[in-house]
Write an enzyme that holds these catalytic residues in place. Structure first.
Site, PDB file in Angstrom:
ATOM      1  N   ASP A 103       0.848  -1.198   0.000  1.00 27.17           N
ATOM      2  CA  ASP A 103       0.000   0.000   0.000  1.00 27.17           C
ATOM      3  C   ASP A 103       0.880   1.243   0.000  1.00 27.17           C
ATOM      4  OD1 ASP A 103      -2.169  -1.684   0.227  1.00 27.17           O
ATOM      5  OD2 ASP A 103      -2.289  -1.481   2.417  1.00 27.17           O
TER       6      ASP A 103
HETATM    7  N1  URA Z   1      -1.195  -5.917   3.901  1.00 24.77           N
HETATM    8  C1  URA Z   1      -1.704  -4.664   3.903  1.00 24.77           C
HETATM    9  O1  URA Z   1      -2.731  -4.394   4.494  1.00 24.77           O
HETATM   10  N2  URA Z   1      -1.007  -3.719   3.234  1.00 24.77           N
HETATM   11  C2  URA Z   1       0.144  -3.954   2.585  1.00 24.77           C
HETATM   12  O2  URA Z   1       0.729  -3.030   2.018  1.00 24.77           O
HETATM   13  C3  URA Z   1       0.656  -5.262   2.603  1.00 24.77           C
HETATM   14  C4  URA Z   1      -0.038  -6.233   3.264  1.00 24.77           C
END
Ligand code: URA
Length: 240
Positions: A103
């Protein structure tokens, strides 16, 4: 492969720069001057030189980045800075792309490569490649959460997660944890904590398969994987 494409990929400049090199007669293939960018070469067989220097053909690049928060895991984006924007030209010319996504606000280990097959295998749900995350959680993470993650929790869309290993590093109004998951659903770690009534405040990936984030990389920095690390990833996602 076209000679102009090969030289651009090997970081001899843009196609336009490469055209100039060719025009000046600086490029030789097996000892013969080549001026036409469209000429085909066999990069693994032909001896290619530029101004007399041998061009060492590299097919695949494998990098690790300590992804900072605020950049997106993509090769291009109209609005935001991408992880590829953070790479040096010597890497970008090989056209690497991120293996999976973190993310925008997630930090830590991101593998980038132009090896589509390895990337595909590392991400294939069947391979169950483990990914380790460190997180700070708003709320008290308990032994009960650990057991629920071990069994699988139901996400907001009804999906039941595969067994995940939760280690509680500290537990209080804010907690610190490490979590190992073997799948990569959208926002998975955040949604797993939502499933047990808690919120992720900070998330960082520490490990993918057997490869650990190099602690000497500052956020935004990258380095090539070592031969040993590439072999570890190959072993983590065998092709048979
Ligand atoms: N899980 C999440 O919620 N975000 C990420 O970036 C990676 C794994």
């Amino acid at each position: 492969m076209r000679i102009d494409k090969l030289l651009a990929n090997m970081n001899y400049g843009s196609r336009k720069d490469v055209k100039k090199l060719l025009k000046k007669g600086l490029v030789k293939v097996n000892g013969t001057m080549v001026k036409d960018g469209k000429s085909h070469v066999e990069p693994e067989l032909d001896a290619i030189t530029v101004s007399g220097d041998v061009v060492h053909y590299v097919k695949h690049v494998y990098l690790m980045m300590n992804k900072p928060a605020g950049v997106i895991s993509a090769t291009e984006d109209k609005v935001h800075k991408t992880v590829v924007d953070l790479l040096g030209d010597e890497f970008v010319s090989h056209k690497p792309f991120p293996v999976g996504r973190l993310d925008r606000d997630t930090e830590g280990l991101l593998i980038l490569t132009n090896d589509g097959q390895l990337s595909h295998r590392l991400l294939a749900p069947k391979k169950h490649v483990p990914k380790t995350y460190y997180a700070k959680i708003d709320g008290r993470v308990t032994e009960k959460d650990r057991r629920r993650f071990e069994k699988g929790v139901e996400l907001d869309d009804g999906y039941i997660t595969k067994p995940a290993e939760l280690a509680i590093l500290s537990s209080g109004t804010h907690s610190e944890i490490e979590l190992v998951i073997t799948e990569g659903k959208f926002h998975q770690v955040k949604r797993m904590f939502e499933a047990v009534g808690k919120r992720v405040l900070y998330l960082k990936r520490l490990q993918m398969g057997s490869v650990k984030l190099d602690p000497s990389l500052l956020p935004g920095q990258s380095r090539s994987l070592t031969q040993q690390e590439i072999e570890m990833l190959e072993k983590d996602s065998p092709s048979h």
